[in-house]
Design an enzyme around this catalytic site. Structure first.
Site, PDB file in Angstrom:
ATOM      1  CB  CYS A   1      -2.922  -1.732   6.277  1.00 36.47           C
ATOM      2  SG  CYS A   1      -1.368  -2.547   6.047  1.00 36.47           S
TER       3      CYS A   1
ATOM      4  NE  ARG B   1       6.226  -6.611   9.186  1.00 35.58           N
ATOM      5  CZ  ARG B   1       6.463  -5.719   8.222  1.00 35.58           C
ATOM      6  NH1 ARG B   1       7.511  -5.856   7.440  1.00 35.58           N
ATOM      7  NH2 ARG B   1       5.646  -4.708   8.047  1.00 35.58           N
TER       8      ARG B   1
ATOM      9  CD  GLN C   1       5.740  -0.853   9.415  1.00 36.02           C
ATOM     10  OE1 GLN C   1       4.559  -0.999   9.701  1.00 36.02           O
ATOM     11  NE2 GLN C   1       6.247  -1.262   8.273  1.00 36.02           N
TER      12      GLN C   1
ATOM     13  CG  ASP D   1       2.428   2.124   8.421  1.00 38.54           C
ATOM     14  OD1 ASP D   1       2.645   2.441   7.240  1.00 38.54           O
ATOM     15  OD2 ASP D   1       1.743   1.140   8.759  1.00 38.54           O
TER      16      ASP D   1
ATOM     17  CG  HIS E   1      -2.092   2.818   5.735  1.00 33.78           C
ATOM     18  ND1 HIS E   1      -1.772   2.555   7.042  1.00 33.78           N
ATOM     19  CD2 HIS E   1      -1.498   1.857   4.996  1.00 33.78           C
ATOM     20  CE1 HIS E   1      -1.027   1.461   7.083  1.00 33.78           C
ATOM     21  NE2 HIS E   1      -0.845   1.013   5.858  1.00 33.78           N
TER      22      HIS E   1
ATOM     23  CE  LYS F   1       9.339  -3.316  -2.123  1.00 38.71           C
ATOM     24  NZ  LYS F   1       9.850  -3.847  -0.875  1.00 38.71           N
TER      25      LYS F   1
ATOM     26  CG  HIS G   1       0.513   0.350   2.389  1.00 31.52           C
ATOM     27  ND1 HIS G   1       0.068  -0.426   3.422  1.00 31.52           N
ATOM     28  CD2 HIS G   1      -0.196  -0.033   1.314  1.00 31.52           C
ATOM     29  CE1 HIS G   1      -0.859  -1.255   2.980  1.00 31.52           C
ATOM     30  NE2 HIS G   1      -1.038  -1.037   1.700  1.00 31.52           N
TER      31      HIS G   1
END
Length: 560
Positions: free
Chosen positions: A254, A283, A301, A303, A305, A385, A431
């Site tokens: 992000c 992580r 990911q 991913d 945004h 979420k 997200h």
RNA sequence: GCCGGCGUAGCUCAACAGGUAGAGCAGCGCACUUGUAAUGCGCGGGUUGGGGGUUCGAGUCCCUCCGUCGGCUCCA
């Protein structure tokens, strides 16, 4: 079972023992450490109890009375539970010398138990609380008949056969090695092909829907993680220094996407902005949670945004939802379980923001006519979420896409857009992922298809098998033609019997084998054998290529 | 991270109650030139996860670290 355990280990203290989806478990505090060898002993005792055919009696007692009862037997866990029950009356079930606190219902007699098996031992915290003592848990299952029990045990074995950790090695897709480190995946050539196919497909689908591809670095200044709030949340990150400056390896993408947003002044006509990245993040997962590809320390990911106005957010979320489901269906999943997770204990942002966001997610789900359930307090710290779980061929559920609302980061990073009113406003941020993580998703795909992927995903789509050395040239030509049309083809020119080459291709779950010998070479044809064993001879190469391309293009799902 | 199990050749496994490691597959070599789920013969390969200890002697017993498996907690 608890009765059997108490008979064998009189010192055992009962904790909690509910029925679960496909069986039951019971937690005990036993001074002796149980080993797998103890399970048959407990099973024997259970069989004894069953043959005693003890009547099972239900009794309703006052809470105080129950507390006294269990205190006398120094069942401290039961007492603790009772002390927190609000009802004035509780039920106790007894069978023979044994009784337990339970809501019920139960069978009428122990002799009614038909088929059961104890499955495994595990540690479990009392009340699932890390800070409380560790108990010993015994898992088991029970059915109305031996047949059903065997069916269940068979399904467990099938799951073991499909285990992506096992298949991943056998099919040469990936490995995780001590030397590299736990939770870190290395993709072998075949796995890299599979992943690349998925990545290319995702990029195309995102572009179609107005997403812009972006790429960001793996490490970013420590400060930015303070701005984002990850630092304060003690997010499990890796930190280090470069020339005295603190850096962190990104656990999320992000901040970089936000920086792209902030690289210039944004007006309301710029929105929505959709930034997509195949972002590799790391992580610091605790060692005990790592599991093959499903839970790793480094993963990528799919991913994105989305930055938009509050008014646009509902439509954007709608689009995310339909996007995610559309793609999941293409990969072969059609049954889902959707959870809406609400505000957790630790969170940033205001109560009002959370409510607004949660409402928007709800509305989007409802307008898509999707059934969902509320997962109270399970949201991420920055927003509520939607989590989607996928059901695979064996009926198991896997974590898939997630769509997360975020009112917080835009504020923390001081994001703004100029509205029609010529005033600055804070944009809304969403997200979302379509697959979740490529690692996890590939793991799920392996298990779902038992390694026998649809043609478009198969790392090797066709293997050409010459019968004897004199057919190698002809076979190579075929491979060349297949490859020139973008079909992933290989040749197996080992000096082996055809039966053995077929066996090896079958073990590698290659969808099609093209077999060529004198017959084919002389008539300029091919024989095609599919993974399922279908055998066709005298085919024309051009036609075969067209059929293969059709099947690839259609992304047809084959039965594993 | 916590509780428990496990860790022998690339893979799957063997080695009585401690007596200095074996097999199949894979790999390599040779022969065979093969028609739809394993051709035959031969060869090489392990400081038994690392370190420490007990013992005349440790794959086997003890400690510790690492990894892994089943769970718990956590999560894409």
């Amino acid at each position: 079972m608890a009765q059997a355990v108490k008979r064998l280990f009189p010192d055992a203290k009962l904790a909690i023992g509910p029925a679960i989806e496909d069986g039951f478990y019971y937690d005990f505090d036993i001074p002796k450490k149980l080993t797998p060898e103890d399970l048959p002993r407990i099973e024997d005792e259970m069989n004894r109890i069953i043959s005693e055919d003890l009547p099972i009696e239900r009794r309703e007692v006052r809470r105080e009375e129950a507390i006294q009862l269990f205190r006398n037997k120094s069942e401290r866990f039961k007492v603790e539970m009772l002390e927190e029950i609000d009802d004035e009356r509780v039920t106790i079930y007894s069978q023979g010398e044994f009784f337990d606190l339970c809501r019920g219902p139960h069978l009428s007699r122990t002799g009614r138990v038909r088929a059961f098996k104890l499955l495994s031992l595990a540690g479990a915290y009392w009340r699932g609380d890390e800070s409380r003592e560790m108990l010993q848990r015994i898992y088991g299952t029970a059915f109305d008949s031996e047949k059903e029990l065997n069916h269940y045990l068979g399904a467990r074995e099938e799951a073991l056969r499909r285990d992506h950790r096992k298949l991943g090695v056998e099919l040469e897709l990936f490995s995780i090695r001590d030397e590299i480190g736990p939770g870190l995946v290395i993709y072998h050539p075949k796995g890299a092909v599979l992943r690349t196919v998925i990545e290319d497909f995702l990029k195309k689908e995102h572009a179609k829907r107005g997403y812009q591809l972006v790429i960001s670095p793996h490490i970013m200044r420590r400060d930015i993680w303070a701005t984002s709030g990850h630092l304060q949340m003690e997010y499990p990150m890796y930190f280090f220094e470069i020339e005295g400056q603190g850096y962190g390896i990104k656990p999320m993408n992000c901040p970089a996407h936000i920086m792209i947003y902030k690289s210039r002044t944004r007006g309301h006509r710029d929105l929505p902005l959709r930034f997509f990245e195949l972002g590799t993040v790391y992580r610091h997962e605790r060692s005990g949670v790592l599991h093959g590809l499903l839970r790793v320390r480094g993963f990528t990911q799919d991913d994105a945004h989305i930055f938009c106005t509050m008014e646009q957010s509902e439509e954007e979320i709608n689009n995310c939802i339909s996007f995610a489901f559309e793609i999941q269906r293409i990969f072969g999943f059609d049954t889902f379980r959707i959870a809406l997770s609400t505000r957790p204990e630790h969170f940033v942002g205001t109560h009002e923001d959370w409510e607004k966001a949660t409402e928007t997610l709800k509305k989007a789900l409802e307008s898509n006519e999707l059934d969902y359930f509320i997962d109270e307090g399970e949201g991420v710290f920055y927003g509520p979420k939607i989590d989607v779980k996928l059901r695979d061929a064996l009926g198991r559920w896997w974590q898939g896409p997630t769509i997360q609302f975020d009112f917080n980061l835009p504020r923390r990073f001081g994001m703004a857009y100029v509205g029609a009113d010529n005033e600055e406003h804070t944009p809304v941020m969403i997200h979302r992922t379509v697959l979740g993580s490529l690692e996890r998703y590939i793991g799920i795909l392996i298990e779902h298809y038992a390694g026998a992927f649809p043609l478009w995903l198969a790392p090797v789509q066709v293997v050409v098998l010459p019968i004897a050395d004199r057919h190698v040239t002809y076979a190579s030509e075929i491979v060349g033609k297949l490859r020139s049309r973008g079909i992933r083809a290989e040749i197996n020119q080992e000096r082996e019997t055809t039966a053995n080459k077929i066996r090896k291709a079958w073990q590698m779950k290659i969808p099609y084998m093209i077999i060529v010998g004198d017959n084919e070479q002389n008539s300029n044809t091919l024989s095609v054998r599919s993974l399922s064993g279908k055998d066709e001879r005298g085919l024309d190469l051009k036609q075969v290529i067209d059929d293969l391309l059709d099947e690839i293009e259609s992304k047809a799902i084959r039965k594993a």
